[in-house]
Design an enzyme around this catalytic site. Structure first.
Site, PDB file in Angstrom:
ATOM      1  N   SER A 155      -0.007 -25.953  35.060  1.00 54.07           N
ATOM      2  CA  SER A 155      -1.176 -25.200  34.618  1.00 54.07           C
ATOM      3  C   SER A 155      -2.060 -26.041  33.711  1.00 54.07           C
ATOM      4  O   SER A 155      -1.572 -26.910  32.975  1.00 54.07           O
ATOM      5  CB  SER A 155      -0.723 -23.943  33.858  1.00 54.07           C
ATOM      6  OG  SER A 155      -1.808 -23.314  33.209  1.00 54.07           O
ATOM      7  N   TYR A 158       3.727 -19.654  27.481  1.00 50.22           N
ATOM      8  CA  TYR A 158       3.454 -19.905  28.897  1.00 50.22           C
ATOM      9  C   TYR A 158       3.201 -21.396  29.129  1.00 50.22           C
ATOM     10  O   TYR A 158       3.784 -22.016  30.029  1.00 50.22           O
ATOM     11  CB  TYR A 158       2.248 -19.088  29.352  1.00 50.22           C
ATOM     12  CG  TYR A 158       1.792 -19.394  30.752  1.00 50.22           C
ATOM     13  CD1 TYR A 158       2.509 -18.940  31.848  1.00 50.22           C
ATOM     14  CD2 TYR A 158       0.636 -20.140  30.978  1.00 50.22           C
ATOM     15  CE1 TYR A 158       2.095 -19.223  33.148  1.00 50.22           C
ATOM     16  CE2 TYR A 158       0.216 -20.425  32.276  1.00 50.22           C
ATOM     17  CZ  TYR A 158       0.950 -19.964  33.342  1.00 50.22           C
ATOM     18  OH  TYR A 158       0.541 -20.252  34.629  1.00 50.22           O
TER      19      TYR A 158
END
Length: 351
Positions: free
Chosen positions: A127, A152
């Site tokens: 990501s 995350y």
């Protein structure tokens, strides 16, 4: 070839599975169909896939070690595209253990399956969130990513480190893709493009931070899928120094984005034109911990695969709006993210 695609009921995973089937491959899709957002949307994505020749779906949790191990032993996959994960930057603050189970344990079960069953190439989702508060733009793969600002992001950086270890120790070819803000039809309802669209369509106000001068590297789903499918054909091979010894590992990391950041105010204007109505905006100052822009350098991916995103934001937004209107007519129910109802400061940008 036979592929495993994890997260096959998800936004990117469903499109990747569809593309592979259309290219004549056999695809086994895995997903746990969790309720982070409305499973109805996930099931409808699966309904599209079930009509494709060569596609099979298995409901399975990535953290199920025995289940994943049995899957690999039974299916003899040639390549794996691992897109399944617990999504959401802000949800990780409220439910951290979900990220440990799905993003860390889940990555390990996939790595172990690939290792023991001689998978030719593992492509997995990282990501843009790994860049944290990096202010240097465009973001390049060579930039340091030692300071994730969310759990995350930390799990995604951990995935990259785990993959490198397996590439080095076991010679498993791995490629990580750092996704930037992905949008388009069938998109996630917790992501900013969908949340803003849904709010404008239903005459609810949206919060616009920093005067709308935030920039995001919005990337249309078709361009993302093209890059994913291209990169799986390029098995990596790198060499590196470890102490005084040169070592080699089949490992690579690439940014995958549009490499053309768009101001948030301009993106909202595209939504307004496509919907034919104006947004109600609450202008607010910059949020603590937010970044003014994300900007992917995609030169490395282009050099290897020829990847070149080609969908202009105006066209991509038009397609998103057309799908949204058709979807709401079809279902009669709007899909919203449970944590973000009325709280558009919670919109997700990191995929």
């Amino acid at each position: 070839m036979k592929f495993l695609v994890t997260g096959a009921a998800g936004f990117i995973g469903s499109f990747v599975a569809e593309k592979l089937c259309n290219l004549g491959h056999e695809v086994v899709g895995v997903d746990n169909l969790n309720s982070y957002y409305d499973p109805k949307l996930k099931n409808l994505r699966l309904m599209k896939l079930q009509n494709l020749e060569g596609f099979r779906f298995i409901k399975l949790d990535l953290a199920d070690r025995d289940g994943i191990s049995s899957l690999f032993a039974r299916e003899n996959f040639k390549r794996v595209i691992h897109l399944g994960a617990q999504a959401g930057v802000r949800y990780s603050i409220e439910n951290p253990m979900a990220y440990v189970d799905s993003n860390l344990t889940g990555m390990m079960t996939i790595l172990e399956g690939c290792r023991h069953h001689k998978v030719e190439h593992l492509v997995y989702a990282s990501s843009s969130s790994v860049y944290g508060m990096n202010e240097k733009v465009p973001f390049a793969e060579s930039d340091r990513v030692d300071h994730p600002v969310s759990l995350y992001a930390a799990t995604k950086k951990s995935n990259e480190l785990l993959a490198h270890s397996y590439s080095h120790l076991y010679g498993l070819p791995t490629t990580g893709l750092r996704f930037f803000t992905v949008y388009g039809p069938w998109g996630r309802p917790d992501m900013a493009p969908y949340l803003f669209l849904d709010a404008i369509a239903n005459d609810r106000p949206i919060n616009v931070f920093n005067g709308g001068k935030m920039k995001r590297d919005f990337t249309y789903i078709d361009d993302i899928v093209e890059g994913v499918v291209r990169v799986q054909d390029h098995i990596p091979y790198i060499s590196f120094e470890s102490g005084n010894v040169r070592r080699e590992a089949p490992y690579s990391i690439y940014n995958i984005g549009n490499s053309n950041p768009v101001e948030l105010e301009s993106f909202i204007a595209c939504l307004e034109r496509a919907l034919g109505k104006k947004a109600k905006k609450n202008y607010l100052p910059m949020q603590d911990g937010d970044v003014t822009q994300t900007f992917a350098s995609t030169e490395a991916l282009a050099a290897v695969t020829g990847y070149q995103p080609c969908t202009e934001v105006e066209l991509g937004v038009k397609r998103l709006v057309e799908w949204y209107l058709d979807y709401n007519k079809l279902t009669g129910v709007q899909v919203r993210h449970p944590l973000a109802e009325g709280e558009y400061s919670q919109a997700e940008y990191a995929t």
